[in-house]
Enzyme design. Structure first.
Site, short mmCIF file in Angstrom:
data_model
loop_
_atom_site.label_atom_id
_atom_site.label_comp_id
_atom_site.label_asym_id
_atom_site.label_seq_id
_atom_site.Cartn_x
_atom_site.Cartn_y
_atom_site.Cartn_z
N LYS A 174 30.02 -20.21 17.12
CA LYS A 174 29.37 -19.47 16.06
C LYS A 174 30.23 -19.52 14.97
O LYS A 174 31.52 -18.74 15.13
CB LYS A 174 28.79 -18.08 16.42
CG LYS A 174 27.59 -18.34 17.35
CD LYS A 174 27.14 -16.91 17.93
CE LYS A 174 28.22 -16.25 18.75
NZ LYS A 174 27.39 -14.95 19.37
N THR A 208 25.73 -5.52 10.85
CA THR A 208 25.92 -6.70 11.68
C THR A 208 26.29 -6.53 13.12
O THR A 208 26.65 -7.32 13.88
CB THR A 208 27.01 -7.55 11.17
OG1 THR A 208 28.07 -6.91 11.33
CG2 THR A 208 26.60 -8.04 9.81
N GLY A 210 25.48 -5.98 16.85
CA GLY A 210 24.77 -6.55 17.78
C GLY A 210 24.10 -7.98 17.45
O GLY A 210 23.21 -8.48 18.09
N THR A 211 24.91 -8.80 16.29
CA THR A 211 24.32 -10.05 16.01
C THR A 211 24.56 -10.88 17.20
O THR A 211 23.48 -11.92 17.54
CB THR A 211 25.19 -10.54 14.93
OG1 THR A 211 26.65 -10.45 14.84
CG2 THR A 211 24.53 -9.76 13.55
N GLY A 212 25.68 -10.88 17.87
CA GLY A 212 25.91 -11.92 19.02
C GLY A 212 24.84 -11.58 19.94
O GLY A 212 24.24 -12.75 20.74
N CYS A 213 24.66 -10.53 20.52
CA CYS A 213 23.72 -10.09 21.54
C CYS A 213 22.39 -10.60 21.05
O CYS A 213 21.48 -11.19 21.90
CB CYS A 213 23.74 -8.56 21.79
SG CYS A 213 25.24 -7.89 22.45
#
Length: 278
Positions: A174, A208, A210-213
């Site tokens: 990412k 932003t 928690g975007t990865g989760c």
């Protein structure tokens, strides 16, 4: 047919990341969510104020209970914290019917708190990544796992090849941390030779958390529903783009993304914000 997914991750008391974000995402995408909690955190948009990890035995008891009763099609891992927990999760997955595994190598919270002990990095690479259908590191996480400096798309590709060499069937590096690009571009690569760049408009917002989760949970939900890895990756990119672009404006720090935005603003709007290049 009801599709079942599982998240193995930490609890976020602020609700924007971890188990809470994963289950919200599963629900939004029509997948029944199950879970195993690896740690309890005292957390809000301002940061992580405390972490209380569980032992490997407690995590194994949860995963065994779920795998013993449900036909789980896809599993994602998030915050695993310790080598003991990583090894326990790897053993449980090997003994299960090998559902599609999404490894989100959560290492550092938005506020800077370490969410993975240093000695656990080797265990992640050796024990869990070889079981993964796909691994979803951001650039800092990919740098830790590969020992590389990543500054360009070419660097992302080299890191992707290195991660595939660790045994994962596919990787999504990412690119949101690259500030030299007008668009946020993620690189998908798999062991079959497929490659694509998933690009979206860069949204300038502090919300932003928690975007990865959320991205990896959407990926898991699409895989649980039977989509191919490339299609699931594109769907997850649309989901997180909607969640970031339609912010909630809550909390005093890095606010959470909007987990219901994908349906609120409509799938076509989310789709239109994404470009895919082979």
């Amino acid at each position: 047919m009801t599709h079942v997914a599982m998240t193995i991750a930490g609890s976020d008391s602020g609700g924007g990341a971890g188990i809470q974000a994963d289950l919200k995402t599963f629900q939004e995408l029509g997948v029944f969510g199950t879970s195993a909690i690896t740690a309890v955190t005292a957390q809000n948009t301002l940061g992580v104020h405390g972490v209380w990890p569980l032992g490997g035995e407690a995590v194994t008891a949860q995963t065994d209970a779920v795998f013993g009763d449900f036909e789980v099609s896809a599993v994602k891992t998030g915050m695993l914290f310790s080598a003991e927990i990583i090894r326990a999760v790897a053993r449980s997955l090997e003994e299960a019917d090998r559902p599609a595994l999404v490894v989100d190598p959560v290492m550092i919270a938005k506020g800077g708190a370490n969410l993975l002990q240093q000695e656990a990095v080797d265990a992640l690479a050796k024990e869990l990544i070889p079981l993964a259908a796909v691994i979803t590191p951001n650039i800092p996480e990919a740098e830790v796992l590969t020992g590389m400096d990543i500054r360009s798309e070419s660097d992302m590709e080299k890191a992707g090849r290195s991660l595939l060499g660790m045994g994962a069937r596919a990787v999504i590096v990412k690119g949101g941390h690259r500030t030299d690009e007008r668009r946020a571009s993620d690189l998908y690569m798999d062991r079959d030779g497929s490659r694509m760049v998933l690009s979206s408009e860069r949204i300038h917002t502090k919300d932003t958390h928690g975007t990865g989760c959320t991205f990896s949970a959407a990926l898991t939900a699409f895989l649980a529903a039977g989509q191919t890895l490339p299609d699931a990756a594109e769907g997850a990119k649309r989901f997180i783009q909607a969640a970031i672009s339609d912010g909630l404006g809550i909390g005093s720090g890095h606010g959470p993304t909007n987990h219901w935005a994908y349906h609120r603003i409509g799938g076509m709007s989310a789709k239109g914000a994404i470009t895919v290049e082979s």
